[in-house]
Write a protein that holds these residues in place. Structure first.
Motif, PDB file in Angstrom:
ATOM      1  N   GLU A 191      32.297  33.172 -20.978  1.00 15.23           N
ATOM      2  CA  GLU A 191      32.321  33.950 -19.862  1.00 15.23           C
ATOM      3  C   GLU A 191      33.822  33.957 -19.224  1.00 15.23           C
ATOM      4  OE1 GLU A 191      27.320  33.802 -18.615  1.00 15.23           O
ATOM      5  OE2 GLU A 191      28.897  32.384 -17.750  1.00 15.23           O
TER       6      GLU A 191
ATOM      7  N   LEU B  16      22.322  30.956  -7.764  1.00 17.57           N
ATOM      8  CA  LEU B  16      23.214  31.734  -8.327  1.00 17.57           C
ATOM      9  C   LEU B  16      22.470  33.048  -9.059  1.00 17.57           C
ATOM     10  CD1 LEU B  16      25.080  29.091 -10.525  1.00 17.57           C
ATOM     11  CD2 LEU B  16      25.754  30.324  -8.281  1.00 17.57           C
ATOM     12  N   ARG B  17      23.275  34.230  -9.053  1.00 18.32           N
ATOM     13  CA  ARG B  17      22.592  35.376  -9.569  1.00 18.32           C
ATOM     14  C   ARG B  17      23.818  35.651 -10.744  1.00 18.32           C
ATOM     15  NH1 ARG B  17      19.058  33.461  -7.527  1.00 18.32           N
ATOM     16  NH2 ARG B  17      17.623  34.470  -6.143  1.00 18.32           N
ATOM     17  N   PRO B  18      23.189  36.651 -11.528  1.00 16.70           N
ATOM     18  CA  PRO B  18      24.094  37.065 -12.599  1.00 16.70           C
ATOM     19  C   PRO B  18      25.353  38.022 -12.042  1.00 16.70           C
ATOM     20  CG  PRO B  18      21.940  37.384 -13.390  1.00 16.70           C
ATOM     21  CD  PRO B  18      21.754  36.936 -12.040  1.00 16.70           C
ATOM     22  N   CYS B  19      26.529  37.793 -12.341  1.00 15.91           N
ATOM     23  CA  CYS B  19      27.619  38.607 -12.163  1.00 15.91           C
ATOM     24  C   CYS B  19      28.069  39.620 -12.875  1.00 15.91           C
ATOM     25  CB  CYS B  19      28.872  37.843 -11.895  1.00 15.91           C
ATOM     26  SG  CYS B  19      28.833  36.435 -10.713  1.00 15.91           S
TER      27      CYS B  19
ATOM     28  N   TRP C 228      27.967  33.667 -13.141  1.00 15.51           N
ATOM     29  CA  TRP C 228      26.797  33.492 -12.409  1.00 15.51           C
ATOM     30  C   TRP C 228      27.462  33.157 -10.937  1.00 15.51           C
ATOM     31  CZ3 TRP C 228      21.406  33.997 -13.548  1.00 15.51           C
ATOM     32  CH2 TRP C 228      21.100  34.068 -14.968  1.00 15.51           C
TER      33      TRP C 228
END
Length: 221
Positions: free
Chosen positions: A115, A57-60, A72
Motif C-alpha cells: 500500500e 479504520l476505514r479503507p482509504c 486504512w
C-alpha cells in the motif's frame, strides 16, 4: 540521487516552549523546507494513537485530484484530540509551528504491504475555485507534520521526488515540511509521496497546519 537520512545532519532549531524533552529540527532541504525531528513522539504516544485508531479504520482506497491513496485511515472526530496525550503532542508542535483553531484534525493511517500514496501536494491550489474557497474557510495548509508510529521493515519511505529527499520511517520520528514558500506562495517543490510498504506495516499520524496570514516563515526560533 536520493538523499537518505542519517543522524549526522546539522541541528538547526531547538525547542523554545516548555516540554518534557527538547525538540530539535534537522534540516534536510532548504527548497522546499524539510526537517526531520528525531524522537518527536514517545513510545507511549505512538501506542496510544495506534490503539485508539485501529478499530475505527476505514479503507482509504481512492483516486481524487489524480492522487491514489491506499491503506486504512481515519480523521479524529471532535473531542478526540482533547485527550491529554494528544494535547502533549500538540504542545510539542507549538514549539516550532503556530497551531490555530482552523488547523485540521489529526489523521491516522495504516499501510499494509504493497500500500502507498502517490505523489501529491498538501496545499490548497489558490488558482482553483475549490482551493480558494478552502483557503478562505480554513487558511492555507502552510506545512505538514508527518509522524511515524512504528518502524517499517522495508519500504514505506516519504519521498520528495523533485529534490531527491527520501525519509525512512522510524518509530517516534517526524518530518516537518513546508507546502508554501516564506512569502506565502505555494511551493511546487513540496511534491511528496508515500512509497509502497515492501515488508511489514506502516502507521503514521498527520497534522496539517493551516494559517490565514500570508507570511509563512521558518519554524519558530
Amino acid at each position: 540521487m536520493m538523499m537518505t537520512l542519517t543522524d549526522q545532519e546539522t541541528e538547526v532549531i531547538k525547542e523554545t516552549c516548555k516540554v518534557d524533552k527538547p525538540v530539535k529540527l534537522i534540516e534536510l532541504s532548504q527548497e522546499p523546507r524539510i526537517y526531520r525531528i528525531p524522537g518527536f513522539l514517545t513510545d507511549e504516544e505512538c501506542e496510544f494513537l495506534i490503539d485508539t485508531s485501529k478499530n475505527k479504520l476505514r479503507p482509504c482506497n481512492e483516486i481524487s485530484s489524480g492522487v491514489h491513496r491506499s491503506g486504512w485511515g481515519l480523521f479524529m472526530k471532535e473531542g478526540e484530540e482533547d485527550h491529554q496525550i494528544t494535547k502533549n503532542v500538540f504542545n510539542k508542535m507549538k514549539s516550532f509551528v503556530n497551531i490555530s483553531e482552523s488547523c485540521e484534525v489529526m489523521q491516522v493511517i495504516r499501510y499494509n504491504q504493497g500500500e502507498e500514496t502517490s505523489s501529491h501536494y498538501d496545499y490548497f491550489n489558490p488558482l482553483t475555485t475549490n482551493g480558494s474557497m478552502k483557503i478562505g474557510l480554513y487558511g492555507q495548509r502552510v506545512c505538514t507534520i508527518l509522524m511515524y508510529l512504528c518502524d517499517v521493515e522495508e519500504g514505506g519511505e516519504t519521498s520528495f521526488p523533485e529534490v531527491g529527499v527520501k525519509v525512512k520511517p522510524i518509530k517516534g520520528d517526524a518530518v516537518l515540511f513546508y507546502n508554501c514558500k516564506p512569502n506565502g506562495e505555494v511551493d511546487p517543490l513540496s511534491l511528496h509521496q508515500g512509497d509502497p510498504v515492501l515488508k511489514g506495516t506502516k502507521w503514521v499520524a498527520i497534522k496539517l497546519i493551516n494559517q490565514k496570514n500570508k507570511e509563512t516563515g521558518a519554524p519558530t526560533q
